[in-house]
Every structure is written in structure tokens, then in C-alpha cells.
Design a protein around this motif. Structure first.
Motif, PDB file in Angstrom:
ATOM      1  N   ASP A 222       0.874  -1.070  -0.030  1.00  0.00           N
ATOM      2  CA  ASP A 222      -0.009   0.005   0.040  1.00  0.00           C
ATOM      3  C   ASP A 222       0.963   1.170   0.019  1.00  0.00           C
ATOM      4  OD1 ASP A 222      -2.354  -1.297  -0.074  1.00  0.00           O
ATOM      5  OD2 ASP A 222      -2.415  -1.402   2.111  1.00  0.00           O
ATOM      6  N   TYR A 223       1.922   1.033   0.762  1.00  0.00           N
ATOM      7  CA  TYR A 223       2.701   2.573   0.823  1.00  0.00           C
ATOM      8  C   TYR A 223       3.218   2.751  -0.590  1.00  0.00           C
ATOM      9  CZ  TYR A 223       6.524  -0.804   2.331  1.00  0.00           C
ATOM     10  OH  TYR A 223       7.437  -1.612   2.215  1.00  0.00           O
ATOM     11  N   ARG A 225       1.930   2.403  -3.383  1.00  0.00           N
ATOM     12  CA  ARG A 225       0.817   3.203  -4.136  1.00  0.00           C
ATOM     13  C   ARG A 225       0.508   4.575  -3.543  1.00  0.00           C
ATOM     14  NH1 ARG A 225      -4.885   0.567  -2.713  1.00  0.00           N
ATOM     15  NH2 ARG A 225      -4.381   1.617  -0.805  1.00  0.00           N
ATOM     16  N   THR A 226       0.685   4.694  -2.268  1.00  0.00           N
ATOM     17  CA  THR A 226       0.747   6.156  -1.739  1.00  0.00           C
ATOM     18  C   THR A 226       1.905   6.871  -2.371  1.00  0.00           C
ATOM     19  OG1 THR A 226       0.035   5.156   0.128  1.00  0.00           O
ATOM     20  CG2 THR A 226       0.934   7.398   0.510  1.00  0.00           C
ATOM     21  N   LYS A 240      14.084   4.836  -3.515  1.00  0.00           N
ATOM     22  CA  LYS A 240      13.736   5.379  -2.359  1.00  0.00           C
ATOM     23  C   LYS A 240      12.993   4.544  -1.416  1.00  0.00           C
ATOM     24  CE  LYS A 240      13.014   9.450   0.249  1.00  0.00           C
ATOM     25  NZ  LYS A 240      12.407  10.836   0.312  1.00  0.00           N
ATOM     26  N   HIS A 241      11.630   4.295  -1.798  1.00  0.00           N
ATOM     27  CA  HIS A 241      10.661   4.068  -1.054  1.00  0.00           C
ATOM     28  C   HIS A 241      10.323   2.333  -0.761  1.00  0.00           C
ATOM     29  CE1 HIS A 241       8.170   7.489   0.227  1.00  0.00           C
ATOM     30  NE2 HIS A 241       8.702   8.005  -0.733  1.00  0.00           N
ATOM     31  N   ALA A 242      10.825   1.812  -2.112  1.00  0.00           N
ATOM     32  CA  ALA A 242      10.718   0.323  -1.940  1.00  0.00           C
ATOM     33  C   ALA A 242      11.985  -0.348  -1.680  1.00  0.00           C
ATOM     34  CB  ALA A 242      10.395  -0.165  -3.567  1.00  0.00           C
ATOM     35  N   ARG A 244      14.597   0.494   0.296  1.00  0.00           N
ATOM     36  CA  ARG A 244      14.989   0.552   1.667  1.00  0.00           C
ATOM     37  C   ARG A 244      14.165  -0.632   2.456  1.00  0.00           C
ATOM     38  NH1 ARG A 244      15.744   5.422   5.113  1.00  0.00           N
ATOM     39  NH2 ARG A 244      16.117   4.279   7.385  1.00  0.00           N
ATOM     40  N   ASN A 245      12.995  -0.808   2.003  1.00  0.00           N
ATOM     41  CA  ASN A 245      12.388  -2.034   2.668  1.00  0.00           C
ATOM     42  C   ASN A 245      12.717  -3.294   2.071  1.00  0.00           C
ATOM     43  OD1 ASN A 245      10.099  -0.713   4.606  1.00  0.00           O
ATOM     44  ND2 ASN A 245       9.867   0.516   2.544  1.00  0.00           N
ATOM     45  N   ILE A 318      18.538   0.639   9.217  1.00  0.00           N
ATOM     46  CA  ILE A 318      17.638   0.695   8.322  1.00  0.00           C
ATOM     47  C   ILE A 318      16.049   0.720   8.715  1.00  0.00           C
ATOM     48  CG2 ILE A 318      16.833  -0.682   6.281  1.00  0.00           C
ATOM     49  CD1 ILE A 318      19.457  -1.705   5.850  1.00  0.00           C
ATOM     50  N   PRO A 320      13.370   1.478  11.422  1.00  0.00           N
ATOM     51  CA  PRO A 320      13.284   2.306  12.912  1.00  0.00           C
ATOM     52  C   PRO A 320      12.461   1.293  13.564  1.00  0.00           C
ATOM     53  CG  PRO A 320      11.880   3.121  11.010  1.00  0.00           C
ATOM     54  CD  PRO A 320      12.580   2.311  10.177  1.00  0.00           C
ATOM     55  N   ARG A 321      11.477   0.490  13.177  1.00  0.00           N
ATOM     56  CA  ARG A 321      10.817  -0.625  13.953  1.00  0.00           C
ATOM     57  C   ARG A 321      11.451  -1.361  14.924  1.00  0.00           C
ATOM     58  NH1 ARG A 321       7.221  -2.779   9.041  1.00  0.00           N
ATOM     59  NH2 ARG A 321       9.385  -2.581   8.240  1.00  0.00           N
ATOM     60  N   ARG A 323      14.722  -0.304  15.817  1.00  0.00           N
ATOM     61  CA  ARG A 323      15.390   0.318  16.785  1.00  0.00           C
ATOM     62  C   ARG A 323      14.625   0.667  17.997  1.00  0.00           C
ATOM     63  NH1 ARG A 323      16.132   5.580  13.354  1.00  0.00           N
ATOM     64  NH2 ARG A 323      16.315   4.131  11.711  1.00  0.00           N
ATOM     65  N   SER A 324      13.403   0.891  17.887  1.00  0.00           N
ATOM     66  CA  SER A 324      12.327   1.154  18.993  1.00  0.00           C
ATOM     67  C   SER A 324      11.868  -0.073  19.674  1.00  0.00           C
ATOM     68  CB  SER A 324      11.451   2.067  18.704  1.00  0.00           C
ATOM     69  OG  SER A 324      10.574   1.579  17.809  1.00  0.00           O
ATOM     70  N   ALA A 326       9.856  -2.148  18.465  1.00  0.00           N
ATOM     71  CA  ALA A 326       8.406  -2.305  18.242  1.00  0.00           C
ATOM     72  C   ALA A 326       7.995  -3.660  17.616  1.00  0.00           C
ATOM     73  CB  ALA A 326       7.774  -1.101  17.519  1.00  0.00           C
TER      74      ALA A 326
END
Ligand SMILES: Nc1ncnc2c1ncn2[C@@H]1O[C@H](COP(=O)(O)OP(=O)(O)O)[C@@H](O)[C@H]1O
Ligand SMILES: [Mg+2]
Lengths: 327, 330
Positions: A222-223, A225-226, A240-242, A244-245, A318, A320-321, A323-324, A326
Motif C-alpha cells: 500500500d505505501y 501506491r501512496t 527510495k521507497h521500495a 529501503r524496505n 535501516i 526504525p521498528r 530500533r525502538s 516495536a
């Protein structure tokens, strides 16, 4: 969780792990048939029973197993890896001399596999029926199927003999060549090409497939598409958007497979006479040079532990989830 | 009346499938006026999202494509426009808020980066100006402590907060059209009302025209001026919100409204139970037939229904595509 606390926990874990590795290897080598004293005697051109006993006493080989083990572990804890019977040199010096060559080989192969593999995977994912996509499939098939020593020998025959563009002599550089730093570096690079390609083939195959699958998955999310709905150019959306994930699984596997890569280096070094730890391990195994062999295992374990630590840090940077904490 | 801001005519969207080329949207026409709100209703799978994606120029290729019709923004046909022009329009003149707030933000970038990216792209703001604009937008959508939130990652926000971030992102460039595709379906009931209120307030402030896709008839009644009802990729009814909700003509619209319990203030006894339309929406492979797609589920179906009904003008500027109605009206 903070990187500092992760670091401390990892160092404590590492110490325990290293001790376990050493105990296991020490025991295994002790159980293996063969007697170091005999090899030393053989090097000296034969020896009587008395001389053999003397050699055993000199190197402490006559003591009970557990005493030998404990004294070895005590020495290691003080930073002393012992003395090589065969090379007549402290083990630490011997290894440090060779470690650089192995790391150069292993890290180059890993970086090549990660970067080229990811790039091929991304291109293949963007055009699943294109030429690159088929190339990735064939490469993967080849990479999985071809044994390392076979690839090494075929590459040597093809590119050092039939089309002699790379050195056939092996080694890291040409000792008769000019020894100013730049010529030497170029010479090393020239000698590196075939070993690095050999070592990285299977990982290149693996990472390109992994990156392709991961990228296909991410591109459908979805992101993405965003990102397109914002009016971003396709290059920005993909790189950039794809990316990195999509690169997360590749990083994970690169960390996990570092140990495999180190052991793969033994074969590659043997075929190309690359003066690294692999060649040293091979020689010391043949010579029953136990301190050197243990030292190599110790250093390799350390390298793998450090590699895993770096992977963890990279992962945290890379995602952040993580890192914290989560996830 | 001024010409419409967005005018869709005879839109057709096709998909290549194993069963051949399937029309997912057919003969779809509607207008959206500047500052107005158009509601689109219909069950899941009726083509509402695909309509929104078509307007954005984001029909998923290469299997899908706009195969006919026009989408005019201020007279400019976006169907004929090149990809480069469409990228200038997206996020800048027409923005979209999606149904899935939990997954529509990129997990590895801060919300500030993601909002700022749009204004940096379309308005050429610097990085610092973009952060300030992001903070401003977060405040506008009612996120507390925006200076702190701007540096947070999506996983640190609740679903409602994430949808607010999506709205902030969509409105950052002050677009002329905002498409909200079921913006509240994934959210808690209490949060749903807040999001609709927010959309209404922001529209009053910015004058953005809204296409609101939702199942929430209450929200439609409150926000929309006109409503179109879609079924199986076609428009079956179109009219002012009061007429559609008050005197629905198409059996499908009647069914949809009957599904909502509290719309009628004092429903007759037999209607107090929640009704449902029997059967299911036709799947992808069943689209593209020659008869009325609703007839298998329709209580008023008749022999004519094996031909496609034509759109008939009803009273006022209310129109409907149904054989039963056209006969009753004449
Ligand atoms: N990517 C796709 N590929 C093929 N068919 C699709 C795709 N997305 C949606 N569809 C089909 O298009 C039709 C309309 O879907 P959609 O617009 O998502 O409906 P709604 O938003 O009204 O629930 C459905 O029949 C669905 O199966
Ligand atoms: Mg939808």
C-alpha cells in the motif's frame, strides 16, 4: 533498545560463545587420530622413542587432556594463542599476517554479492518477464548447482589459460612486479578478480533471487501506491521507497551467511593459492599444528561474531521498528 | 452553473485476466464541482476504488488500463495526458487518501519526511521549509504535539493518527480534488466520526472538492451534495443526496438504504429488522455480460432485464438505469 546496551550484551554473549567454540574444537582435534609429536619428528627427519617423549614433554602433550585444555584456555584468556611448532612463529602473528588477505577476499565477495545481487533483483522485479529476470533465474540455478571448487577450476581454465586475461600463477600479487603502493594495489586487484567471483557466485545467485522476491512483494504494498499517488517519479518510488524496505531480508541473510562465506574461502584460497587463513588452516591441518588450527578457529569465530554485530547495527539503522523494539 | 472542476465521461477500465479482457468499469460518467462533495456508494467489489485509481491515473498496469472515455480536470483530459503531466497532477491537484491507514505509510521514513516529500516535490520547498509545512499540516489535522510527532515513524502512531497523517499528506499541496476512498472503514467507530468531521472542517477551510467513497450512509447524508450508486462497475443511480436517500429509484439503492437501520426516523414495523440484499456482487469473471448485472438479485426483475438498461432521467436531475423504473416513471 539502545545500540550501546545491545553492544554490551553481545560482547558478553560472544565471550561465552568463543569459550564454547574453543572447548569443542580442542576436544575434536584431540580425538582425531594422529600425533603432533610424530609430525614434528617427521620434519626433523625421524626420531627415537626417547626424543618423541622429549618433544611431548616440551610441548606439554604428555599431560592429561583436561590439564592441557584448561592451560590452553587460561593462555587464550590472557591473549596468548600459543606457538606454532611448524611455522616457528607465535600463532597470533601468523594469523594476523594472513587475516587481512582472507578478509579482503571475503568482504569483497560479500559486497559484490549484496550490491550486484540486490541490483539484479530490483531490475528483475520491475520487469518480471524481462531478460534480466530470466538471467537471474538461470544464474540462481547455476549458482546453487555448481560446487565452488568446480567454478574455481573452470574460471581458471577459461580466464587464465584459454583467454589469459587474469594471472594463472595464483597468490595475491606478482613478487617480481614493481612494489610501489599503487602498482601493488592494482596487481592485488587483478589477482583478486577470479577468487572473488568464485566465492561470490552462490551468494550472488541467492541474493538476486531474494531481492527479486522481496522487491516484488514490496512493490505491491500500500505505501508504494501512496508514493505513486504523491506524484513521485518511478525511480524515486523504486529506489527510495521500495528498496529501503526490500533490502532488509538481504541484510539478514548476509549476516547469517558470513560464517559460510568464511568457510567457503578455505576452498577458494586453496585453488587460487591465496595466502589467507584458509590456506593456513589447510596447511596446519596437514601438519597437525594444533595451536595454529585452534587460533584460526578462534579468529574466524570472532570475525563471524563481529559480522553479526555489524548486521544487527545495520538492521537497526535501516528499520526504525527494530530500533525502538516495536517488533 | 459553472462548468464542473472534474468531469468523467463514459469511463471504461479493462483488465486482462485468464478469462480474457474484462471491463471492470463501464460507461461511468459523473461531475464534481469546485468545492463540492460527491459521494460514491456501493458494495465491496463494485469498482469504487478502481474509479478513484483511474482518476489518479494509477490503474495497476500492465494488466489494467483505461480503455475509453475521458477524465477532464478543468477541461484538460487526463486520459490523454502523458505520465509526466500526470505526476504533476498527482498529490498536487488531485490527492487520495486510502482505505488502509495501517499500511499506507512507509514504515522506514518519519511522518515528517513523508508529508514534506510532497511539498518539496511539487512546490520546491527546502528541507527545512518542508518540515515546517509538515508540522503545520499535522496541527491542521488535529495531531497533538506536532513538533514532536513530525519526527516519529508510522509504527509509533495509532490507526486514527495515521489516517490523519495521510490526510495531512494529501492536503499539503492544497489540491483541488481530494479522493477519500473509505477513509474510515479500518478505524474504530468513535474515530470514524472524528475523521469525517475533520474532512468537513478542512473542506470548509480550503475549498477542496471531495470525492467521498464510503459505506457510511450517515456520513454521505452529512457531507455529500450528490451521490452516485455503483454496481458491478456501472453507475446505476445518480442524484442529489436528499433524493437518493429519500426517494431511491433503483432497487439496488433501495436495498442499500434498507441495510442501514437508523436512516429513517420512524421506520415501519416490518423494516425495523436489518435487511440485506440477497446474493453477492458479481465477481471479476462475471462482469461484461449483456443483461442488467443486478437482475439475479433483484426482487423487481422482469424479462427486459436480460438487456442492459439505459440511463433514464428521473425527476429533477436524478437519473437511474433500471427497466422497472423507466416504466413506472412514464
Ligand atoms: N489489481 C486488480 N486486478 C484485477 N482485478 C482487480 C484488481 N483490483 C480490483 N479488481 C477488480 O475490480 C473490481 C472492482 O474492485 P474495486 O474497485 O476494488 O471495488 P470497490 O472499491 O468498490 O470495493 C472487482 O471485481 C475486483 O475484483
Ligand atoms: Mg475499495
Amino acid at each position: 533498545m539502545h545500540i550501546a546496551s545491545v553492544l554490551i550484551r553481545r560482547i558478553l554473549n560472544a565471550a561465552g560463545l568463543l569459550a564454547a567454540v574453543l572447548i569443542l574444537c580442542f576436544t575434536l582435534i584431540h580425538l582425531a587420530p594422529g600425533d603432533p609429536a610424530e609430525v614434528i619428528a617427521g620434519e626433523m627427519g625421524g626420531a627415537t622413542e626417547e626424543m618423541m617423549a622429549e618433544i611431548r614433554a616440551l610441548y606439554g602433550l604428555d599431560r592429561p587432556f583436561h590439564v592441557q585444555l584448561l592451560s590452553y584456555l587460561g593462555n587464550v584468556a590472557q591473549g596468548d594463542l600459543g606457538y606454532s611448532f611448524y611455522f616457528n612463529q607465535p600463532v597470533t602473528d601468523l594469523i594476523v599476517e594472513r587475516l587481512g588477505a582472507t578478509l579482503l577476499l571475503v568482504i569483497s565477495a560479500l559486497l559484490l554479492a549484496i550490491f550486484l545481487g540486490t541490483f539484479l533483483g530490483v531490475v528483475a522485479a520491475r520487469n518480471p518477464n524481462g531478460l534480466i529476470s530470466h538471467f537471474v533465474t538461470v544464474l540462481a540455478l547455476f549458482g546453487y548447482a555448481a560446487p565452488v571448487f568446480w567454478t574455481a577450476i573452470i574460471l581458471l581454465i577459461l580466464f587464465a589459460s584459454v583467454i589469459p586475461i587474469f594471472p594463472a600463477s595464483g597468490g595475491m600479487y606478482d613478487i617480481t612486479g614493481p612494489d610501489d603502493p599503487i602498482s601493488r594495489a592494482l596487481d592485488i586487484a587483478h589477482h583478486m578478480v577470479l577468487p572473488v567471483i568464485t566465492l561470490s557466485t552462490i551468494y550472488l545467485a541467492f541474493y538476486s533471487r531474494l531481492a527479486r522476491a522481496s522487491m516484488l512483494d514490496v512493490l505491491g504494498s500500500d505505501y508504494i501506491r501512496t508514493a505513486r499517488a504523491k506524484g513521485l517519479a518511478e525511480v524515486v518510488v523504486v529506489y527510495k521507497h521500495a528498496l529501503r524496505n526490500a533490502v532488509l531480508p538481504v541484510v539478514t541473510f548476509a549476516g547469517l551467511q558470513f560464517a559460510q562465506l568464511m568457510s567457503g574461502a578455505v576452498l577458494v584460497e586453496a585453488v587460487y593459492s591465496w595466502p589467507g587463513l584458509g590456506t593456513l588452516a589447510f596447511e596446519s591441518l596437514l601438519r597437525r599444528d594444533t595451536p595454529t588450527l585452534l587460533g584460526i578457529l578462534f579468529f574466524s569465530s570472532m570475525v563471524v561474531i563481529i559480522a553479526n554485530l555489524l548486521t544487527d547495527i545495520a538492521y537497526r539503522l535501516i528499520d526504525p521498528r527494530i530500533r525502538s523494539g516495536a517488533r | 452553473m459553472a462548468p464542473p472542476l472534474l468531469s468523467v465521461r463514459d469511463l471504461r477500465v479493462e483488465f486482462d485476466t485468464r478469462d480474457g479482457i474484462i471491463p471492470v468499469i463501464q460507461n461511468l460518467s459523473f461531475d464534481l464541482h469546485a468545492g463540492g462533495t460527491l459521494g460514491i456508494v456501493g458494495e465491496s467489489g463494485c469498482g469504487k476504488s478502481m474509479t478513484a485509481l483511474a482518476v489518479m491515473g494509477l490503474v495497476p498496469g500492465p494488466m489494467g488500463r483505461i480503455a475509453g472515455g475521458s477524465i477532464r480536470l478543468d477541461g484538460e483530459d487526463l486520459v490523454a495526458a502523458g505520465e509526466q503531466r500526470l505526476r504533476q497532477v498527482r498529490g498536487n491537484e488531485i490527492s487520495m487518501v486510502f482505505q488502509e491507514p495501517m499500511t499506507s505509510l512507509n514504515p522506514v521514513f518519519t511522518v515528517g519526511d513523508q508529508i514534506g516529500e510532497t511539498v518539496r516535490l511539487h512546490q520546491g520547498l527546502s528541507r527545512r521549509e518542508a518540515v515546517n509545512r509538515a508540522i503545520e499540516m499535522l496541527r491542521a489535522v488535529g495531531i497533538p504535539a506536532p513538533e514532536k510527532r513530525v519526527h516519529e515513524y508510522p509504527h509509533q502512531l495509532s490507526g486514527g493518527m495515521r489516517q490523519r497523517v495521510m490526510i495531512a499528506m494529501a492536503l499539503a499541496c492544497r489540491p483541488r480534488v481530494l479522493i477519500a476512498d473509505e477513509p474510515t472503514t479500518a478505524l474504530d467507530v468513535t474515530v470514524q466520526a472524528q475523521i469525517f468531521d475533520l474532512l468537513q472542517d478542512l473542506q470548509a477551510e480550503t475549498g477542496t472538492a471531495i470525492i467521498l467513497i464510503t459505506h457510511d450512509m450517515g456520513a454521505i447524508a452529512e457531507l455529500a451534495e450528490r451521490v452516485i450508486v455503483m454496481y458491478a462497475g456501472r453507475k446505476v443511480e445518480d442524484g442529489p443526496v436528499g433524493e437518493i436517500l429519500g426517494q431511491p429509484l433503483h432497487p439496488y439503492t433501495k436495498g442499500l438504504i434498507r441495510c442501514v437501520p437508523h436512516l429513517e426516523a420512524d421506520p415501519p414495523v416490518e423494516r425495523r429488522e436489518l435487511m440485506e440484499i440477497p446474493g453477492v456482487v458479481p465477481g471479476l469473471s462475471q462482469l461484461g455480460g449483456v443483461g442488467c448485472p443486478f437482475s439475479p438479485r433483484c426482487s423487481e426483475s422482469r424479462p427486459d432485464c436480460n438487456m442492459m438498461p439505459v440511463e433514464k432521467a428521473g425527476p429533477g436531475d436524478h437519473s437511474v438505469a433500471c427497466w422497472a423504473v423507466s416504466e413506472a416513471a412514464s
